[in-house]
Design a protein around this motif. Structure first.
Motif, PDB file in Angstrom:
ATOM      1  N   LYS A 289       0.842  -1.207   0.000  1.00  0.00           N
ATOM      2  CA  LYS A 289       0.000   0.000   0.000  1.00  0.00           C
ATOM      3  C   LYS A 289       0.872   1.250   0.000  1.00  0.00           C
ATOM      4  O   LYS A 289       0.588   2.225  -0.709  1.00  0.00           O
ATOM      5  CB  LYS A 289      -0.921   0.004   1.229  1.00  0.00           C
TER       6      LYS A 289
ATOM      7  N   ASN B  78      -8.989   5.191  -0.522  1.00  0.00           N
ATOM      8  CA  ASN B  78      -9.261   3.771  -0.259  1.00  0.00           C
ATOM      9  C   ASN B  78     -10.197   3.510   0.897  1.00  0.00           C
ATOM     10  O   ASN B  78     -10.367   2.368   1.298  1.00  0.00           O
ATOM     11  CB  ASN B  78      -7.934   3.044  -0.029  1.00  0.00           C
TER      12      ASN B  78
ATOM     13  N   ASP C 211       2.252   1.739  -3.366  1.00  0.00           N
ATOM     14  CA  ASP C 211       1.190   2.195  -4.270  1.00  0.00           C
ATOM     15  C   ASP C 211       1.060   3.719  -4.238  1.00  0.00           C
ATOM     16  O   ASP C 211       1.026   4.365  -5.289  1.00  0.00           O
ATOM     17  CB  ASP C 211      -0.134   1.523  -3.871  1.00  0.00           C
ATOM     18  N   HIS C 212       1.050   4.323  -3.037  1.00  0.00           N
ATOM     19  CA  HIS C 212       0.886   5.785  -3.028  1.00  0.00           C
ATOM     20  C   HIS C 212       2.181   6.510  -3.372  1.00  0.00           C
ATOM     21  O   HIS C 212       2.153   7.553  -4.027  1.00  0.00           O
ATOM     22  CB  HIS C 212       0.188   6.291  -1.755  1.00  0.00           C
TER      23      HIS C 212
ATOM     24  N   TRP D 207      -4.063   8.738  -0.029  1.00  0.00           N
ATOM     25  CA  TRP D 207      -4.285   7.311  -0.285  1.00  0.00           C
ATOM     26  C   TRP D 207      -5.411   6.794   0.618  1.00  0.00           C
ATOM     27  O   TRP D 207      -6.287   6.052   0.170  1.00  0.00           O
ATOM     28  CB  TRP D 207      -2.991   6.515  -0.036  1.00  0.00           C
TER      29      TRP D 207
ATOM     30  N   GLU E 242       1.472  10.226  -4.390  1.00  0.00           N
ATOM     31  CA  GLU E 242       0.299  10.560  -3.608  1.00  0.00           C
ATOM     32  C   GLU E 242       0.701  10.532  -2.127  1.00  0.00           C
ATOM     33  O   GLU E 242       1.542   9.730  -1.743  1.00  0.00           O
ATOM     34  CB  GLU E 242      -0.755   9.487  -3.891  1.00  0.00           C
TER      35      GLU E 242
END
Ligand code: ZN
Length: 109
Positions: free
Chosen positions: A89, A107, A92-93, A103, A98
């Motif tokens: 996670k 989400n 991902d950001h 994030w 981001e």
């Protein structure tokens, strides 16, 4: 000052730092795999796959389960499962430039 805990943490993070081992772990996040299924999915040599699995097993990152004559490798330790999921996670950001807060907003259920 290096404590034993720091040494062991460093050891675990080094174990997770290998792209080959991460490739195995990301497959195991989905479902249990036998060695031959891992060889097929990763296009790696049997000796290499077995070598990496041994290291992961020694540190209790993966567990084995025998079904008939087949040995399956699985993720069962919730500490390691959560650590991997959280790191994914975070990546991902970061990859999307981001912030953590954005994030979370994106989400939330
Ligand atoms: Zn983050």
């Amino acid at each position: 000052m290096k404590t034993e805990i720091q040494r062991e943490l460093s050891h675990i993070f080094k174990l997770l730092a290998s792209e080959k081992r991460l490739a195995i772990l990301m497959l195991l996040e989905e479902k249990p795999y036998s060695v031959s299924e891992l060889i097929e999915a990763l296009q790696m040599e049997q000796s290499a796959v077995s070598h990496q699995l041994k290291k992961l097993r020694e540190e209790q990152v993966v567990a084995v389960q025998k079904v008939g004559r087949t040995v399956y490798y699985r993720l069962t330790d919730s500490h390691m499962i959560d650590l991997l999921a959280n790191a994914e996670k975070h990546v991902d950001h970061v990859m999307n430039d981001e912030s953590h807060e954005d994030w979370l907003k994106r989400n939330k259920q």
